[in-house]
Design an enzyme around this catalytic site. Structure first.
Site: not given
Ligand code: ZN
Length: 201
Positions: A98, A39, A41, A43, A101
């Protein structure tokens, strides 16, 4: 941006010199062993999670770690997959979902995406995720505390399995799988604990 500029200065001062030989080698060599699809993302940091060095991971990051099933036409994700498999010859592909999400949360909670048409269209590539979700998750059964988190976790895992299936529709991937020179892996990274769950094939 100031933080980023300071980071670059810190990299050049404190990190690059210790790896100068590696970077000199990499200047003319690109032989990653793994295609890592995660992703976007902030993090989720593939090189940190796997403690990989520069040159080891070929990375594709998309919202929700979605991999559209193959269709002819210009597609940046498809081109990157084909390059990794057919040109670089990676031996492994990891699709890594993850916890928490945002893309999967939007699906699980059926967020109103009418004002975000690009996101709404993109998330259709995860339509098969619920069908791949864990059978034993009892999704939708009752309103006990934590059932929402369990549902989201099941959807995250189901989405990874759905994207692995999409991945296998890409001709370069299908060919490499048939010739037993490629292995697909499904992972789920848990942000608060740092653990990685490896899903069954
Ligand atoms: Zn995600």
């Amino acid at each position: 941006m100031q933080d980023l500029a300071e980071g670059v200065a810190q990299f050049q001062r404190g990190v690059f010199p210790a790896k100068a030989d590696l970077f000199a080698h990499l200047a003319a060599t690109h032989r990653p062993s793994t295609l890592f699809i995660s992703c976007s993302d902030a993090r989720v940091v593939p090189e940190l999670i796997t403690q990989s060095e520069p040159g080891e991971l070929f990375v594709i990051r998309t919202a929700g770690n979605l991999v559209p099933a193959y269709t002819p036409g210009p597609d940046g994700v498809a081109a990157s997959i084909e390059y990794a498999v057919a040109v670089l010859g990676v031996s492994d592909i990891v699709v890594c979902g993850h916890s928490a999400c945002g893309a999967m949360t939007a699906l699980a909670e059926q967020h109103d995406l009418s004002g975000m048409p690009a996101i709404a269209d993109w998330l259709r590539h995860a339509d098969a995720a619920p069908a791949h979700a864990d059978a034993g998750s009892d999704a939708g059964a009752g309103s006990a505390a934590g059932s929402g988190a369990a549902e989201l976790g099941a959807l995250v895992r189901g989405n990874v399995r759905a994207q692995l299936a999409n991945l296998a529709t890409h001709p370069s991937v299908a060919r490499a799988l048939a010739e037993h020179r490629l292995t697909l892996h499904g992972w789920v990274y848990d942000i608060p604990t740092g653990t990685v769950e490896e899903l069954d094939a």
